[in-house]
Design a protein around this motif. Structure first.
Motif, PDB file in Angstrom:
ATOM      1  N   THR A 289      -1.681 -14.316   8.148  1.00  0.00           N
ATOM      2  CA  THR A 289      -1.051 -13.908   9.404  1.00  0.00           C
ATOM      3  C   THR A 289      -1.988 -12.978  10.155  1.00  0.00           C
ATOM      4  OG1 THR A 289       1.089 -14.026   8.305  1.00  0.00           O
ATOM      5  CG2 THR A 289       1.020 -12.851  10.401  1.00  0.00           C
ATOM      6  N   VAL A 290      -2.630 -12.064   9.414  1.00  0.00           N
ATOM      7  CA  VAL A 290      -3.552 -11.074   9.986  1.00  0.00           C
ATOM      8  C   VAL A 290      -4.738 -10.931   9.041  1.00  0.00           C
ATOM      9  CG1 VAL A 290      -3.806  -8.643  10.668  1.00  0.00           C
ATOM     10  CG2 VAL A 290      -1.623  -9.785  11.013  1.00  0.00           C
ATOM     11  N   VAL A 291      -5.944 -10.805   9.600  1.00  0.00           N
ATOM     12  CA  VAL A 291      -7.147 -10.515   8.812  1.00  0.00           C
ATOM     13  C   VAL A 291      -7.747  -9.221   9.361  1.00  0.00           C
ATOM     14  CG1 VAL A 291      -9.449 -11.311   8.126  1.00  0.00           C
ATOM     15  CG2 VAL A 291      -7.588 -12.965   8.400  1.00  0.00           C
ATOM     16  N   THR A 292      -8.064  -8.280   8.462  1.00  0.00           N
ATOM     17  CA  THR A 292      -8.594  -6.978   8.872  1.00  0.00           C
ATOM     18  C   THR A 292      -9.859  -6.643   8.086  1.00  0.00           C
ATOM     19  OG1 THR A 292      -7.317  -5.757   7.230  1.00  0.00           O
ATOM     20  CG2 THR A 292      -6.242  -6.146   9.367  1.00  0.00           C
ATOM     21  N   ASN A 293     -10.535  -5.595   8.533  1.00  0.00           N
ATOM     22  CA  ASN A 293     -11.739  -5.145   7.827  1.00  0.00           C
ATOM     23  C   ASN A 293     -11.417  -4.300   6.609  1.00  0.00           C
ATOM     24  OD1 ASN A 293     -13.627  -6.363   9.573  1.00  0.00           O
ATOM     25  ND2 ASN A 293     -13.391  -4.697  11.032  1.00  0.00           N
ATOM     26  N   THR A 294     -10.339  -3.511   6.694  1.00  0.00           N
ATOM     27  CA  THR A 294     -10.006  -2.606   5.595  1.00  0.00           C
ATOM     28  C   THR A 294      -8.622  -2.925   5.019  1.00  0.00           C
ATOM     29  OG1 THR A 294      -8.919  -0.928   6.953  1.00  0.00           O
ATOM     30  CG2 THR A 294     -11.320  -0.749   6.719  1.00  0.00           C
ATOM     31  N   GLN A 295      -8.429  -2.505   3.781  1.00  0.00           N
ATOM     32  CA  GLN A 295      -7.133  -2.709   3.154  1.00  0.00           C
ATOM     33  C   GLN A 295      -6.057  -1.899   3.877  1.00  0.00           C
ATOM     34  OE1 GLN A 295      -6.480  -1.245  -0.878  1.00  0.00           O
ATOM     35  NE2 GLN A 295      -5.364  -3.112  -1.366  1.00  0.00           N
ATOM     36  N   GLN A 296      -6.379  -0.681   4.308  1.00  0.00           N
ATOM     37  CA  GLN A 296      -5.389   0.155   4.978  1.00  0.00           C
ATOM     38  C   GLN A 296      -4.898  -0.487   6.276  1.00  0.00           C
ATOM     39  OE1 GLN A 296      -3.908   3.034   3.673  1.00  0.00           O
ATOM     40  NE2 GLN A 296      -2.499   2.473   5.320  1.00  0.00           N
ATOM     41  N   GLU A 297      -5.794  -1.109   7.028  1.00  0.00           N
ATOM     42  CA  GLU A 297      -5.378  -1.808   8.249  1.00  0.00           C
ATOM     43  C   GLU A 297      -4.420  -2.954   7.916  1.00  0.00           C
ATOM     44  OE1 GLU A 297      -9.265  -1.290  11.172  1.00  0.00           O
ATOM     45  OE2 GLU A 297      -9.292  -2.855   9.634  1.00  0.00           O
ATOM     46  N   ALA A 298      -4.717  -3.669   6.839  1.00  0.00           N
ATOM     47  CA  ALA A 298      -3.855  -4.773   6.416  1.00  0.00           C
ATOM     48  C   ALA A 298      -2.493  -4.248   5.961  1.00  0.00           C
ATOM     49  CB  ALA A 298      -4.521  -5.576   5.301  1.00  0.00           C
ATOM     50  N   ILE A 299      -2.486  -3.131   5.245  1.00  0.00           N
ATOM     51  CA  ILE A 299      -1.231  -2.530   4.785  1.00  0.00           C
ATOM     52  C   ILE A 299      -0.377  -2.125   5.981  1.00  0.00           C
ATOM     53  CG2 ILE A 299      -0.237  -0.499   3.642  1.00  0.00           C
ATOM     54  CD1 ILE A 299      -2.647  -0.685   1.662  1.00  0.00           C
ATOM     55  N   ASP A 300      -0.995  -1.482   6.975  1.00  0.00           N
ATOM     56  CA  ASP A 300      -0.257  -1.050   8.167  1.00  0.00           C
ATOM     57  C   ASP A 300       0.354  -2.242   8.897  1.00  0.00           C
ATOM     58  OD1 ASP A 300      -0.975   1.554   7.543  1.00  0.00           O
ATOM     59  OD2 ASP A 300      -2.606   1.634   9.010  1.00  0.00           O
ATOM     60  N   ALA A 301      -0.424  -3.311   9.064  1.00  0.00           N
ATOM     61  CA  ALA A 301       0.068  -4.509   9.746  1.00  0.00           C
ATOM     62  C   ALA A 301       1.160  -5.189   8.916  1.00  0.00           C
ATOM     63  CB  ALA A 301      -1.081  -5.482  10.011  1.00  0.00           C
ATOM     64  N   GLY A 302       0.944  -5.297   7.613  1.00  0.00           N
ATOM     65  CA  GLY A 302       1.909  -5.929   6.733  1.00  0.00           C
ATOM     66  C   GLY A 302       3.214  -5.163   6.661  1.00  0.00           C
ATOM     67  N   ARG A 303       3.124  -3.839   6.714  1.00  0.00           N
ATOM     68  CA  ARG A 303       4.329  -3.004   6.673  1.00  0.00           C
ATOM     69  C   ARG A 303       5.205  -3.280   7.892  1.00  0.00           C
ATOM     70  NH1 ARG A 303       2.350   1.816   4.975  1.00  0.00           N
ATOM     71  NH2 ARG A 303       3.071   1.297   2.893  1.00  0.00           N
ATOM     72  N   GLU A 304       4.596  -3.387   9.060  1.00  0.00           N
ATOM     73  CA  GLU A 304       5.360  -3.675  10.284  1.00  0.00           C
ATOM     74  C   GLU A 304       6.036  -5.045  10.199  1.00  0.00           C
ATOM     75  OE1 GLU A 304       6.181  -1.678  12.865  1.00  0.00           O
ATOM     76  OE2 GLU A 304       5.268  -0.180  11.564  1.00  0.00           O
ATOM     77  N   ILE A 305       5.311  -6.032   9.697  1.00  0.00           N
ATOM     78  CA  ILE A 305       5.885  -7.380   9.554  1.00  0.00           C
ATOM     79  C   ILE A 305       7.045  -7.351   8.561  1.00  0.00           C
ATOM     80  CG2 ILE A 305       5.422  -9.740   8.756  1.00  0.00           C
ATOM     81  CD1 ILE A 305       2.494  -9.282   9.779  1.00  0.00           C
ATOM     82  N   ALA A 306       6.852  -6.681   7.419  1.00  0.00           N
ATOM     83  CA  ALA A 306       7.900  -6.606   6.397  1.00  0.00           C
ATOM     84  C   ALA A 306       9.138  -5.889   6.932  1.00  0.00           C
ATOM     85  CB  ALA A 306       7.367  -5.913   5.144  1.00  0.00           C
ATOM     86  N   LYS A 307       8.938  -4.831   7.708  1.00  0.00           N
ATOM     87  CA  LYS A 307      10.078  -4.121   8.299  1.00  0.00           C
ATOM     88  C   LYS A 307      10.830  -5.032   9.258  1.00  0.00           C
ATOM     89  CE  LYS A 307       8.363   0.634   8.109  1.00  0.00           C
ATOM     90  NZ  LYS A 307       7.869   1.763   8.913  1.00  0.00           N
ATOM     91  N   ASN A 308      10.110  -5.740  10.111  1.00  0.00           N
ATOM     92  CA  ASN A 308      10.736  -6.632  11.089  1.00  0.00           C
ATOM     93  C   ASN A 308      11.501  -7.765  10.409  1.00  0.00           C
ATOM     94  OD1 ASN A 308       9.801  -5.172  13.274  1.00  0.00           O
ATOM     95  ND2 ASN A 308       7.990  -6.436  13.553  1.00  0.00           N
ATOM     96  N   GLN A 309      10.966  -8.264   9.301  1.00  0.00           N
ATOM     97  CA  GLN A 309      11.589  -9.393   8.603  1.00  0.00           C
ATOM     98  C   GLN A 309      12.528  -8.946   7.483  1.00  0.00           C
ATOM     99  OE1 GLN A 309       8.758 -12.327   7.310  1.00  0.00           O
ATOM    100  NE2 GLN A 309       8.042 -12.720   9.373  1.00  0.00           N
ATOM    101  N   GLN A 310      12.634  -7.637   7.287  1.00  0.00           N
ATOM    102  CA  GLN A 310      13.447  -7.073   6.206  1.00  0.00           C
ATOM    103  C   GLN A 310      13.096  -7.731   4.870  1.00  0.00           C
ATOM    104  OE1 GLN A 310      17.521  -7.419   7.573  1.00  0.00           O
ATOM    105  NE2 GLN A 310      17.350  -5.464   8.629  1.00  0.00           N
ATOM    106  N   SER A 311      11.809  -7.667   4.539  1.00  0.00           N
ATOM    107  CA  SER A 311      11.311  -8.279   3.311  1.00  0.00           C
ATOM    108  C   SER A 311      10.519  -7.260   2.505  1.00  0.00           C
ATOM    109  CB  SER A 311      10.447  -9.501   3.657  1.00  0.00           C
ATOM    110  OG  SER A 311       9.336  -9.109   4.428  1.00  0.00           O
ATOM    111  N   GLU A 312       9.814  -7.721   1.499  1.00  0.00           N
ATOM    112  CA  GLU A 312       9.010  -6.842   0.661  1.00  0.00           C
ATOM    113  C   GLU A 312       7.540  -6.910   1.039  1.00  0.00           C
ATOM    114  OE1 GLU A 312       9.291  -5.941  -3.592  1.00  0.00           O
ATOM    115  OE2 GLU A 312      10.962  -7.335  -3.588  1.00  0.00           O
TER     116      GLU A 312
END
Length: 74
Positions: free
Chosen positions: A26-49
């Motif tokens: 869904t998203v590709v980033t340079n750092t793990q932290q950027e991926a975590i931040d993006a993934g957290r927003e997606i998980a919150k929006n989708q109410q998932s893990e």
């Protein structure tokens, strides 16, 4: 409840956010932290893990933003 989001290494370098069962990131980033931040927003929006994998591919952390199958005991 939406698809669980996995933070893993991207095969071409960097880190990716990938919905469970998806073939493409869904998203590709340079750092793990950027991926975590993006993934957290997606998980919150989708109410998932959100499942965060380490460099070795093993799950090192997880956060639940929906119906937690293992809620804390009070």
């Amino acid at each position: 409840m939406g698809k669980n989001q996995h933070i893993t290494r991207h095969p071409e370098g960097g880190w990716q956010v990938k919905g469970e069962g998806n073939t493409k990131a869904t998203v590709v980033t340079n750092t793990q932290q950027e991926a975590i931040d993006a993934g957290r927003e997606i998980a919150k929006n989708q109410q998932s893990e959100l499942l965060i994998h380490g460099k070795d591919g093993q799950i090192r952390a997880r956060d639940s933003y929906g119906n937690d199958p293992y809620p804390p005991k009070n």
